[in-house]
Design a protein around this motif. Structure first.
Motif, PDB file in Angstrom:
ATOM      1  N   MET A   1      36.213  43.014  37.669  1.00  0.00           N
ATOM      2  CA  MET A   1      36.572  44.118  36.691  1.00  0.00           C
ATOM      3  C   MET A   1      36.453  45.103  37.620  1.00  0.00           C
ATOM      4  SD  MET A   1      37.250  43.157  33.897  1.00  0.00           S
ATOM      5  CE  MET A   1      36.676  44.423  32.074  1.00  0.00           C
ATOM      6  N   TYR A   2      35.418  45.237  38.889  1.00  0.00           N
ATOM      7  CA  TYR A   2      35.839  46.241  39.256  1.00  0.00           C
ATOM      8  C   TYR A   2      36.750  46.782  40.311  1.00  0.00           C
ATOM      9  CZ  TYR A   2      35.070  48.639  44.844  1.00  0.00           C
ATOM     10  OH  TYR A   2      35.370  49.153  45.470  1.00  0.00           O
ATOM     11  N   ARG A   3      37.556  45.605  40.571  1.00  0.00           N
ATOM     12  CA  ARG A   3      38.950  45.329  41.048  1.00  0.00           C
ATOM     13  C   ARG A   3      40.104  46.065  40.281  1.00  0.00           C
ATOM     14  NH1 ARG A   3      37.821  45.344  46.380  1.00  0.00           N
ATOM     15  NH2 ARG A   3      36.814  44.059  47.107  1.00  0.00           N
ATOM     16  N   ILE A   4      39.613  45.497  39.180  1.00  0.00           N
ATOM     17  CA  ILE A   4      40.976  45.973  38.372  1.00  0.00           C
ATOM     18  C   ILE A   4      41.004  47.610  38.313  1.00  0.00           C
ATOM     19  CG2 ILE A   4      41.028  46.249  35.671  1.00  0.00           C
ATOM     20  CD1 ILE A   4      41.283  43.115  35.258  1.00  0.00           C
ATOM     21  N   MET A  55      46.315  41.542  38.355  1.00  0.00           N
ATOM     22  CA  MET A  55      44.874  41.626  37.614  1.00  0.00           C
ATOM     23  C   MET A  55      45.212  40.777  36.639  1.00  0.00           C
ATOM     24  SD  MET A  55      45.494  45.707  36.285  1.00  0.00           S
ATOM     25  CE  MET A  55      45.890  46.351  38.104  1.00  0.00           C
ATOM     26  N   ARG A  56      46.150  40.013  35.650  1.00  0.00           N
ATOM     27  CA  ARG A  56      46.335  38.825  35.023  1.00  0.00           C
ATOM     28  C   ARG A  56      45.713  37.642  35.043  1.00  0.00           C
ATOM     29  NH1 ARG A  56      49.521  41.174  30.929  1.00  0.00           N
ATOM     30  NH2 ARG A  56      51.267  42.387  31.341  1.00  0.00           N
ATOM     31  N   GLU A  57      45.985  37.846  36.452  1.00  0.00           N
ATOM     32  CA  GLU A  57      45.065  36.245  36.994  1.00  0.00           C
ATOM     33  C   GLU A  57      44.508  35.883  36.438  1.00  0.00           C
ATOM     34  OE1 GLU A  57      47.548  35.725  40.924  1.00  0.00           O
ATOM     35  OE2 GLU A  57      49.644  35.563  39.823  1.00  0.00           O
ATOM     36  N   LEU A  61      41.061  33.871  34.416  1.00  0.00           N
ATOM     37  CA  LEU A  61      40.389  33.187  35.281  1.00  0.00           C
ATOM     38  C   LEU A  61      38.846  33.200  34.130  1.00  0.00           C
ATOM     39  CD1 LEU A  61      40.807  33.509  38.789  1.00  0.00           C
ATOM     40  CD2 LEU A  61      41.469  30.990  37.490  1.00  0.00           C
ATOM     41  N   LEU A  62      38.658  34.405  33.491  1.00  0.00           N
ATOM     42  CA  LEU A  62      38.137  34.749  32.843  1.00  0.00           C
ATOM     43  C   LEU A  62      38.316  34.775  31.202  1.00  0.00           C
ATOM     44  CD1 LEU A  62      36.588  37.265  35.570  1.00  0.00           C
ATOM     45  CD2 LEU A  62      35.309  35.343  35.144  1.00  0.00           C
ATOM     46  N   ASN A  63      38.692  34.011  30.835  1.00  0.00           N
ATOM     47  CA  ASN A  63      39.324  34.809  30.095  1.00  0.00           C
ATOM     48  C   ASN A  63      39.927  35.315  29.368  1.00  0.00           C
ATOM     49  OD1 ASN A  63      39.738  31.682  29.327  1.00  0.00           O
ATOM     50  ND2 ASN A  63      37.160  31.343  29.634  1.00  0.00           N
ATOM     51  N   GLY A  64      39.882  36.577  30.224  1.00  0.00           N
ATOM     52  CA  GLY A  64      40.498  38.080  29.554  1.00  0.00           C
ATOM     53  C   GLY A  64      41.053  38.626  29.048  1.00  0.00           C
ATOM     54  N   THR A  65      41.775  39.634  28.791  1.00  0.00           N
ATOM     55  CA  THR A  65      43.592  40.125  28.038  1.00  0.00           C
ATOM     56  C   THR A  65      42.876  40.997  28.884  1.00  0.00           C
ATOM     57  OG1 THR A  65      41.875  40.797  26.120  1.00  0.00           O
ATOM     58  CG2 THR A  65      42.654  38.599  25.659  1.00  0.00           C
ATOM     59  N   LEU A  66      44.516  41.702  28.941  1.00  0.00           N
ATOM     60  CA  LEU A  66      44.796  42.597  29.969  1.00  0.00           C
ATOM     61  C   LEU A  66      46.080  43.258  29.096  1.00  0.00           C
ATOM     62  CD1 LEU A  66      45.425  44.506  32.790  1.00  0.00           C
ATOM     63  CD2 LEU A  66      46.911  43.154  33.210  1.00  0.00           C
ATOM     64  N   LYS A  67      46.230  44.531  28.484  1.00  0.00           N
ATOM     65  CA  LYS A  67      47.145  45.271  27.876  1.00  0.00           C
ATOM     66  C   LYS A  67      47.683  46.726  28.412  1.00  0.00           C
ATOM     67  CE  LYS A  67      45.481  43.338  23.190  1.00  0.00           C
ATOM     68  NZ  LYS A  67      44.722  44.276  22.102  1.00  0.00           N
ATOM     69  N   ALA A  78      41.546  46.293  29.756  1.00  0.00           N
ATOM     70  CA  ALA A  78      40.633  44.737  30.170  1.00  0.00           C
ATOM     71  C   ALA A  78      39.707  44.148  29.242  1.00  0.00           C
ATOM     72  CB  ALA A  78      41.044  44.599  31.467  1.00  0.00           C
ATOM     73  N   GLU A  79      39.954  43.412  29.153  1.00  0.00           N
ATOM     74  CA  GLU A  79      38.754  42.668  28.622  1.00  0.00           C
ATOM     75  C   GLU A  79      38.651  41.556  28.697  1.00  0.00           C
ATOM     76  OE1 GLU A  79      38.191  44.263  24.257  1.00  0.00           O
ATOM     77  OE2 GLU A  79      38.563  42.052  24.192  1.00  0.00           O
TER      78      GLU A  79
END
Length: 89
Positions: A1-4, A55-57, A61-67, A78-79
């Motif tokens: 999340m830091y990198r995002i 970011m999406r990739e 990998l963490l089963n997260g989402t990006l809008k 990001a979540e």
């Protein structure tokens, strides 16, 4: 999340020419959400470059989402799921 967060701020300055960036972090119901908004120029059509694709990739990998959306600047949300207290065997 830091990198995002890092990439979002970089994009806001480099591509959006933003003078202000707001980062909001919230943890609710075992989810961690980060929203980054800026006052930059935004864009009419969002075309993912290396940064957004990466970011999406990472989130996938963490089963997260990006809008993302661009209205009066740019906004990224990001979540990911949190695993606090889970027991692993």
């Amino acid at each position: 999340m830091y990198r995002i967060v890092q990439e979002s701020i970089t994009n806001a300055i480099r591509h959006g020419h933003a003078t202000a960036v707001r980062v909001r972090i919230a943890a609710e119901e075992r989810r961690l959400g980060i929203t980054v908004t800026d006052n930059g120029c935004g864009c009419t059509k969002i075309e993912p470059g290396f940064g957004l694709r990466h970011m999406r990739e990472r989130l996938k990998l963490l089963n997260g989402t990006l809008k993302v959306k661009s209205e009066n600047g740019f906004e990224l949300h990001a979540e990911i799921s949190l695993r606090w207290g889970d027991v692993y065997d």
